[in-house]
Enzyme design. Structure first.
Site, PDB file in Angstrom:
ATOM      1  CB  THR A   1      -0.925   0.014   1.236  1.00 10.35           C
ATOM      2  OG1 THR A   1      -0.126  -0.015   2.411  1.00 10.35           O
ATOM      3  CG2 THR A   1      -1.895  -1.156   1.222  1.00 10.35           C
TER       4      THR A   1
ATOM      5  CB  VAL B   1       0.037   5.572   4.059  1.00  7.81           C
ATOM      6  CG1 VAL B   1       0.479   6.121   5.412  1.00  7.81           C
ATOM      7  CG2 VAL B   1      -0.664   6.652   3.255  1.00  7.81           C
ATOM      8  CB  CYS B   2       1.716   0.454   4.912  1.00  9.21           C
ATOM      9  SG  CYS B   2      -0.043   0.418   5.324  1.00  9.21           S
ATOM     10  N   PRO B   3       4.460   1.754   3.818  1.00  8.73           N
ATOM     11  CG  PRO B   3       5.125   1.880   1.570  1.00  8.73           C
ATOM     12  CD  PRO B   3       3.924   1.655   2.454  1.00  8.73           C
TER      13      PRO B   3
END
Length: 173
Positions: free
Chosen positions: A54, A56-58
């Site tokens: 996804t 934003v997650c990284p």
């Protein structure tokens, strides 16, 4: 009222709901399992994010990774978690540039049971929301932060909270 058997839900200043989950360890490129009981006697952070691959997650996880030395200095075990599998975690770390060198275990709550107990499960999509739980060495939840949608979290603020919680534990009133 009849006695119903509901799973334990997370609450502040109470014992953290127990879990035993498989994880992927990017440092060793291996997988195993970890239980909450394995974390007794140390501070830990359960850091739920919605999903691998996804947008934003990284960026959030990279921010956490950049603070690895500070978390070690504070004797804090960081556990990233999502409802993805260990296979998805491994593929994501190997293919996402921002995940290069990610140092923390990545829990796989594919059954969604833990996301449910920690009150993060979106039952319609089957994925967890963004939640951060600081658990003290006695297994008690001392901080809960849940954010909406793609709103990312900040590791500096998490470190500030952990330092304050550790100070409070060492200096009871």
């Amino acid at each position: 009222m009849e006695d119903l058997d509901f799973p334990t839900m997370v609450k502040i200043d109470t014992e953290a709901p127990s879990f035993d989950l498989p994880f992927y360890d990017p440092k060793t490129d291996s997988d195993s399992s970890i239980a909450l009981s394995d974390l007794k006697w140390k501070w830990s952070v359960l850091f739920f994010y919605p999903a691998d691959f996804t947008f934003v997650c990284p960026t959030e996880l990279k921010d956490m990774a950049e603070q690895e030395a500070k978390f070690k200095e504070l004797w804090v075990e960081i556990l990233a978690a999502s409802t993805d599998t260990v296979f998805s975690h491994r593929a994501w770390v190997k293919h996402e540039k921002l995940m290069e060198g990610f140092p923390f275990k990545m829990l796989a709550d594919h059954s969604t049971e833990v996301a449910y107990m920690y009150n993060l499960l979106d039952e319609e999509s089957g994925i967890a929301g963004r939640g951060t739980y600081v658990i003290d060495p006695d297994g008690v939840v001392r901080s809960i932060e849940v954010t909406s949608g793609p709103l990312g979290r900040n590791s500096d603020e998490l470190i500030r909270k952990i330092e304050a919680l550790q100070f409070m534990r060492e200096n009871p009133t």
